[in-house]
Every structure is written in structure tokens, then in C-alpha cells.
Scaffold this motif. Structure first.
Motif, mmCIF file in Angstrom:
data_model
loop_
_atom_site.group_PDB
_atom_site.id
_atom_site.type_symbol
_atom_site.label_atom_id
_atom_site.label_comp_id
_atom_site.label_asym_id
_atom_site.label_seq_id
_atom_site.Cartn_x
_atom_site.Cartn_y
_atom_site.Cartn_z
ATOM 1 N N SER A 271 0.804 -1.293 0.156
ATOM 2 C CA SER A 271 -0.021 -0.046 0.020
ATOM 3 C C SER A 271 0.964 1.286 -0.070
ATOM 4 O O SER A 271 0.282 2.542 -0.179
ATOM 5 C CB SER A 271 -0.905 0.013 1.463
ATOM 6 O OG SER A 271 -0.296 -0.110 2.476
ATOM 7 N N ASN B 141 1.656 8.576 0.457
ATOM 8 C CA ASN B 141 0.239 8.228 0.395
ATOM 9 C C ASN B 141 -0.376 9.601 0.484
ATOM 10 O O ASN B 141 -1.438 9.652 -0.126
ATOM 11 C CB ASN B 141 -0.118 6.984 1.106
ATOM 12 C CG ASN B 141 0.204 5.877 0.820
ATOM 13 O OD1 ASN B 141 1.642 5.630 0.730
ATOM 14 N ND2 ASN B 141 -0.185 4.727 0.617
ATOM 15 N N GLN C 288 -5.214 10.599 -2.987
ATOM 16 C CA GLN C 288 -6.637 10.249 -2.372
ATOM 17 C C GLN C 288 -6.588 8.766 -2.919
ATOM 18 O O GLN C 288 -8.078 8.736 -3.273
ATOM 19 C CB GLN C 288 -7.571 11.186 -2.497
ATOM 20 C CG GLN C 288 -7.355 12.487 -2.012
ATOM 21 C CD GLN C 288 -8.450 13.675 -2.498
ATOM 22 O OE1 GLN C 288 -8.369 14.529 -1.423
ATOM 23 N NE2 GLN C 288 -9.030 13.401 -3.319
ATOM 24 N N ASP D 184 -5.523 4.487 -2.369
ATOM 25 C CA ASP D 184 -5.082 3.531 -1.190
ATOM 26 C C ASP D 184 -3.816 2.720 -1.828
ATOM 27 O O ASP D 184 -2.972 2.419 -1.003
ATOM 28 C CB ASP D 184 -5.975 2.453 -1.415
ATOM 29 C CG ASP D 184 -7.432 2.859 -1.011
ATOM 30 O OD1 ASP D 184 -7.385 3.923 -0.173
ATOM 31 O OD2 ASP D 184 -8.438 2.281 -1.095
ATOM 32 N N SER D 185 -3.456 2.708 -2.943
ATOM 33 C CA SER D 185 -2.124 1.801 -3.383
ATOM 34 C C SER D 185 -1.461 2.421 -4.668
ATOM 35 O O SER D 185 -2.136 2.815 -5.608
ATOM 36 C CB SER D 185 -2.378 0.644 -3.233
ATOM 37 O OG SER D 185 -3.146 0.234 -4.640
ATOM 38 N N GLN E 243 -3.399 0.772 -7.592
ATOM 39 C CA GLN E 243 -4.556 1.497 -7.916
ATOM 40 C C GLN E 243 -4.183 3.069 -8.761
ATOM 41 O O GLN E 243 -4.917 3.038 -9.859
ATOM 42 C CB GLN E 243 -5.338 2.230 -6.724
ATOM 43 C CG GLN E 243 -6.721 2.688 -7.295
ATOM 44 C CD GLN E 243 -7.439 3.209 -5.900
ATOM 45 O OE1 GLN E 243 -7.205 3.220 -4.672
ATOM 46 N NE2 GLN E 243 -8.576 3.880 -6.060
#
Length: 572
Positions: free
Chosen positions: A210, A261, A265, A267-268, A271
Motif C-alpha cells: 500500500s 500516500n 486520495q 489506497d495503493s 490503483q
């Protein structure tokens, strides 16, 4: 066949050419010429040499020889009589095994025949140890290939090394990482710091981490238009001006902050990669929305009117199922009033503006390069390829590497975790054994990387070989680099890059007809190589596997498959 096996089969073909004889080795040869004092010119594999013989022989005949000395003149001992070349050639292997005092079973004859046909020298001790492992193996065909490579590479023939090298037939490095990661996340496993550390390490290799690294964001600093698009789809906070956001990124780059992170906005990194690779599709969908809804939205906004309930529901559904489907943004709080309709129309126009995507291709290329380099460093530094060497040289145990943690987890676990950890450890041992092969003048280095980070189900293999410089490094002007890929659409692919005086000849081996597909990539490749002071001299395409059927003129006929591709799998 997984990509490690494809790589090994291609590389094995490269190693047989050079002959380095050692005392005690056995090899098959042809007598070309005889000279006085029992000297002869002998063809051994692809090599010719002058040797001193211990017996009188016949010109043109084939014999088995054993090396007795490699001093000033190579001294060869003849084992048995001249060899049959007709239908009774199998008897040659039986006679050789008898000469060496080894059981002449059918399996043993097949194995010694495999070595001799491939011109691989071996000694009696190697053959005895290899035959013991071969007879104990459950998969004889697989064992023969592994033992052949071990003898070719002069790897000690031991049970532990044999098991490590056999691991490539039982599953890829990627598969074993993913399997252990999944097992360690089962609810029945005990939660410990070691387990959490190992799980975090596995996720970095599998692409399930993540943590977003600053290197994955730095390419966006040169693409304010793309950043604006990412704001619209909810990846970046749209209230932060580009100048402020880029200053934060630069500051964190200078401070080497990780992870980052909070700047996004999502998660990983997985993504982020999915969203970026779908921006072209989002652009197309936005243009389709303008075609379908632009005129109606403009009319209602001008008249300061909401849409009808039916039109509003249809618009909201179409937007959510197209441009916002794979993004963090949703329309949960979207209200049917002129002000919000105007804001949505403005966002759709931004996403539909082709000028905002001019730098997308170079951005994706840059981010892929950064991910590739990052993953390569992760493998070199964190897998534990130098685990034993580090202990030997510094006395420190690199227990925080993947290999170090696997050794610890094996002492504190049982059941499925222990089984999967053992298999992954065997894979790492196999990678270590194949990582560097050296001679006085040549060097070959091999590297396997998990492919999950790049959306592949299998490993990425790389091989670097060539002459050594005076400092012991690979000569970048005269070398060969090979990539072994198992792509989602193009399937198994080998890229063979040969460098001569900084001129590069590229061969792409694939069983599909991909020449048209890659034409658009040639200018990018040529430009990139020129920036590194290399010249692209040729690009040719060849099949990876050859068909068995032959035509009357003895040429191999290759069946070309016409395939439709959706997108490009991977760019080197």
C-alpha cells in the motif's frame, strides 16, 4: 513451461560453444588428422585442438576420450574402441558406462547420451553423483535437464543444489511469493512482528504493497495537465494549486520521505497505475458524454433549470459507469441543480480535452521505467542474493532480507506456511546459483524479478553476458542482453539485444505475428538509445518455437497466428 524454463533453455544453447577441459573429464570426439608421436587434431564439440594420445587411432573415427592432463599439451586417454554411428549407436553409451564401472541401465544410457550429444564434458564423479540423483527423482525428464545444466555450469552435484535448481520447474518465483503471502494472511496464523515484517516484504514483491513511493510521483511534476485531470477524477485534492502540490513533492524528494500516500486520495500504487493506464479510455468516454449530453446540459444551464428526473438519473448512471468507474470520485452527493450541472460539465470538458493528454505516453513510460528500476533494486538488495557472502565478509547476518526472514520463519512455524516458505527459499537458492557465471574472460549475470508489480502473472527474466573489462565488469560496447517475458496478450516473448561497438541488433522472438504491432515503438526505442549513445542497427522478428513439420526443401514452416490485441502488454 514457465518463463524461467524458457530462459534456461535459451541460455543453455549459448553456453555449450566454449570448451574448457579439466583433468578427468570425458567427451566424445572425431579424429581429423594424425601426426607423428601419437599426436592428433581432434574435433571436440565445436572446438578443434591438438592432443597427445595414449593409443593409435583411425582418421575419421569417433571415440570417447578422458582428459589425463591439460598442461602444455592436452593428454587424452581413449576409452574403448571406435564408436558406431549407425543403428547400434546406443551401444556406445553402454560400453562407456561399462568402462567407468557404472550400471548400464536404460535410464543411465539415456542420460550419458544426452550429455555426449550436447557436447558437454563430464568426469566420472559428476556422472556418478548425477545418476544417483536421477534415479531417485520422481520426474526423470525434468531431472535430466537440471543435472545437464549443473554439469554444464560446473555446479557441485549435491542434493540441496539439485532441489534448488529443480524449483524452477515446480512454480515461478512470482507464484511462490503470492502463495506464501496469501497463506500468511489466513486468520488461523499467529500474528508476530516477524510475520508482519515478512508479509510487508512479500507485498512489495507481489505489487500488493500500500506504500506509494516518491519516485512514482516525480514524473507528474512535468505534467500539470495530467495533474489537473487527476484532480477532476479525485486522485489529487483539487483544492491544492499545482504549484503548492509540486513544492510538496519536491520537498519530500529532497528529504527522501517514504511513503507519500498522503499526497494522493487513493489506497495503493497498484490503483494509481490502473487509473493512469485508463486515462486514454477516460478521455474517449468523456468525449462520448459530451456528444450525448453536452447540448442538453448547455441548454439547461443557460436557462438556469435542472434536468428532468429521468434525464438526471440516466446522466448520473452513465457518468458513474464510464469516466468515474475506476476512480475515487463518485456522485453520491451530486444534486440536480444548474450550479452542480455546470461544474460537472466543466469537469467532463477537461477530461475530454485531448491537449491534456499530450504528455501521457511519456509519463507512463517514465513511471514504468521508475517502477522497473525500483523493483530491480528491491530484488538485488532485499531478496538476499548475497546472504552468505555478507555473513562471510562482514560477519553480520542480513536477517532483514527475504531469505533471512524465511530462514527465521521456518524455525517458528509449521504446516502450510512452512511448506510454502521452504519452496520460496528453494527458489531463492536457485536464483543465487544462477545469478553469476564467470570465466577468466567472460561474464554472464542472470536476474529474475517477480512480474506481479507490472501486471504479469509470471516472472521477468534478464540475462547479461559478454567479455569482461580490465576492472572485471561487463563491457557495455560488446555484450548481449536478453529479456524473457510472459505477457498477458502476447504470451511468451524473448527480446535478444546484441551490442557490437555500441550498435544494437534486436531480435524479438514470439510465436505471434507482432511486427505491425511494434512499428510505432521503433522511433521511441531509437530515440532512447541515441540518448545513451547507442545506435539501433536492426530489428528482426523470429518465432520462439519451431514447428515439427518440414517442407520438401527441408525448410521449417512456421505457422503465424493472426491475433487482435487490446493495448500493449509491456514496454522495455
Amino acid at each position: 513451461m514457465n518463463i524461467q524454463q524458457v530462459a534456461q533453455s535459451q541460455l543453455s544453447n549459448l553456453k555449450v560453444g566454449t570448451l574448457h577441459l579439466r583433468t578427468g573429464q570425458i567427451i566424445q570426439g572425431n579424429i581429423h588428422k594424425l601426426f607423428p608421436n601419437n599426436k592428433a587434431q581432434i574435433q571436440l564439440g565445436t572446438n578443434q585442438l591438438i592432443a597427445q594420445l595414449e593409443a593409435s587411432l583411425e582418421v575419421g573415427a569417433r571415440y570417447h576420450f578422458q582428459v589425463k592432463s591439460t598442461d602444455n599439451v592436452i593428454l587424452l586417454k581413449v576409452l574403448g574402441d571406435s564408436l558406431d554411428s549407425g543403428p547400434n549407436s546406443q551401444m556406445n553409451y553402454l560400453h562407456l558406462l561399462r568402462q567407468l564401472g557404472i550400471k548400464h541401465t536404460k535410464l543411465n544410457q539415456e542420460f550419458v547420451g544426452l550429455l555426449l550429444r550436447n557436447k558437454i564434458p563430464f568426469d566420472k564423479g559428476q556422472l556418478q553423483n548425477a545418476i544417483a540423483l536421477l534415479n531417485a527423482a520422481s520426474d526423470k525428464g525434468q531431472a535430466k535437464l537440471v543435472l545437464q545444466d549443473m554439469i554444464l555450469n560446473k555446479t557441485p552435484i549435491t542434493e540441496a543444489l539439485f532441489q534448488a535448481l529443480s524449483s524452477r520447474f515446480l512454480g515461478s518465483f512470482t507464484e511462490r511469493i503470492v502463495t506464501l503471502e496469501a497463506e500468511m494472511q489466513q486468520p488461523h496464523t499467529t500474528d508476530t512482528k516477524l510475520k508482519q515484517d515478512l508479509l510487508s516484504q512479500l507485498k512489495q514483491f507481489s505489487g500488493n504493497s500500500s506504500e506509494i513511493r516518491i519516485s512514482q510521483l516525480s514524473p507528474l511534476l512535468d505534467s500539470p495537465e495530467i495533474v489537473n485531470v487527476l484532480k477532476v477524477i479525485g486522485v489529487i485534492d483539487r483544492e491544492i494549486p499545482f504549484s503548492s502540490w509540486s513544492n510538496r513533492v519536491n520537498q519530500m524528494m529532497n528529504q527522501n520521505v517514504a511513503p507519500v500516500n498522503h499526497l494522493l486520495q487513493i489506497d495503493s500504487p497498484k490503483q494509481l497505475g490502473t487509473i493512469l493506464s485508463n486515462l486514454t479510455l477516460i478521455n474517449q468516454q468523456a468525449n462520448s458524454l459530451l456528444t450525448n449530453w453536452g447540448e442538453l446540459l448547455h441548454w439547461n444551464i443557460t436557462k438556469n433549470l435542472p434536468l428532468s428526473n429521468e434525464s438526471f438519473a440516466n446522466l448520473k448512471q452513465e457518468v458513474e459507469q464510464s469516466i468515474f468507474r475506476l476512480t475515487p470520485r463518485n456522485l453520491d452527493s451530486f444534486i440536480n441543480n444548474p450550479q452542480q450541472l455546470k461544474a460537472l460539465l466543466a469537469d467532463i470538458e477537461i477530461l475530454a480535452n485531448t491537449k491534456n493528454y499530450v504528455k501521457l505516453d511519456s509519463l507512463l513510460h517514465h513511471m514504468l521505467k521508475e517502477t522497473f528500476l525500483s523493483q530491480k533494486q528491491l530484488v538485488l538488495q532485499e531478496v538476499g542474493l548475497n546472504y552468505e557472502k555478507t555473513i562471510l565478509q562482514s560477519g553480520e547476518n542480513p536477517s532483514n532480507t527475504l531469505k533471512g526472514m524465511l530462514l527465521q520463519i521456518l524455525q517458528s512455524s509449521d504446516g502450510f506456511i512452512q511448506d510454502h516458505a521452504t519452496r520460496l527459499l528453494q527458489s531463492i537458492n536457485g536464483l543465487q546459483l544462477q545469478s553469476v557465471l564467470e570465466t577468466d574472460k567472460a561474464l554472464q549475470a542472470n536476474l529474475i524479478m517477480p512480474g506481479k508489480v507490472f501486471g504479469m502473472e509470471n516472472d521477468i527474466g534478464m540475462s547479461f553476458e559478454g567479455k569482461r573489462t580490465d576492472t572485471g565488469e561487463l563491457n557495455p560496447d560488446f555484450c548481449r542482453v536478453m529479456f524473457f517475458l510472459d505477457l498477458t496478450n502476447l504470451e511468451q516473448t524473448v527480446i535478444d539485444m546484441q551490442v557490437q561497438k555500441r550498435a544494437i541488433s534486436l531480435s524479438i522472438l514470439n510465436d505471434n505475428d507482432i511486427s505491425d504491432l511494434t512499428q510505432s515503438l521503433k522511433p521511441i526505442l531509437k530515440s532512447g538509445l541515441e540518448k545513451l549513445d547507442y545506435h539501433l542497427s536492426s530489428v528482426i522478428f523470429r518465432p520462439l518455437t519451431m514447428k515439427d513439420s518440414t517442407t520438401p526443401n527441408n525448410k521449417v514452416e512456421v505457422e503465424k497466428q493472426q491475433v487482435s490485441y487490446e493495448g500493449v502488454d509491456f514496454r522495455i
